[in-house]
Scaffold this motif. Structure first.
Motif: not given
Length: 204
Positions: A43-68
């Motif tokens: 849900r979070v990933a899809e919502a962010l893509w709606t407002y920030f559809p920039q596939g090649q721009t680096p983003i940070l997954d803070f508290g990434c845990g096991t990577g889900l």
């Protein structure tokens, strides 16, 4: 499957307790949350893509845990994802996913683990909340963003019951330092009938 780790999560009171808990939980974390249909990363990933559809721009997954969360971000369209987590055992799982450009450990008590302005978008998926990161983490992440940067995050039902978390968000919104682009209440762990709010906030 025992729910011991999940149930204990909401009773953690210190950074040290939280770190020790997630170190022990790492091996069975995905099985346990997966059993209950963990829906928030997608849900979070899809919502962010709606407002920030920039596939090649680096983003940070803070508290990434096991990577889900990283898997969900890649599925949404983000191709350059870095991950950070304070738990070494969780990071082993994240590395095995093969979805991150870089992975970094940090001390859970570090007040400034992110270089300011290094990412246009940061996610904190299932990270800020009861038994996990404290309300001050919201400030840490917002300060790390440049003007116009976006923070995508979630507050689960347990966290929404604690006004200090939504209060921290509202402080930023009320003083005009951030703008709320998206908020949606929906499934978090459907198997336990737990829901979460998903947010996209822009730094102004």
């Amino acid at each position: 499957m025992s729910d011991k780790f999940l149930k204990d999560t909401y009773d953690l009171n210190t950074p040290q307790e939280t770190h020790a808990h997630y170190q022990k939980w790492a091996a069975s974390y995905e099985d346990e949350v997966g059993e209950h249909g963990y829906a928030t990363p997608g849900r979070v990933a899809e919502a962010l893509w709606t407002y920030f559809p920039q596939g090649q721009t680096p983003i940070l997954d803070f508290g990434c845990g096991t990577g889900l969360s990283g898997v969900a971000l890649k599925h949404a369209g983000f191709q350059v994802v870095d991950g950070m987590d304070p738990t070494a055992e969780m990071l082993k799982g994240a590395k095995a996913k093969g979805v991150y450009r870089n992975l970094h450990a940090f001390e859970i008590t570090d007040p400034n683990p992110i270089k300011q302005g290094s990412y246009q978008a940061i996610t904190a998926i299932g990270v800020i909340g009861a038994g996990a990161a404290p309300p001050e983490t919201f400030d840490l992440l917002m300060k790390a963003l440049p003007k116009g940067g976006m923070l995508a995050f979630s507050f689960n039902d347990h966290t929404l019951e604690d006004p200090t978390y939504t209060g921290r968000l509202n402080e930023w919104l009320d003083m005009g330092a951030a703008r709320l682009l998206f908020r949606e209440h929906g499934p978090h762990l459907p198997g336990l009938d737990l829901k979460s709010d998903v947010y996209i906030v822009e730094k102004t």
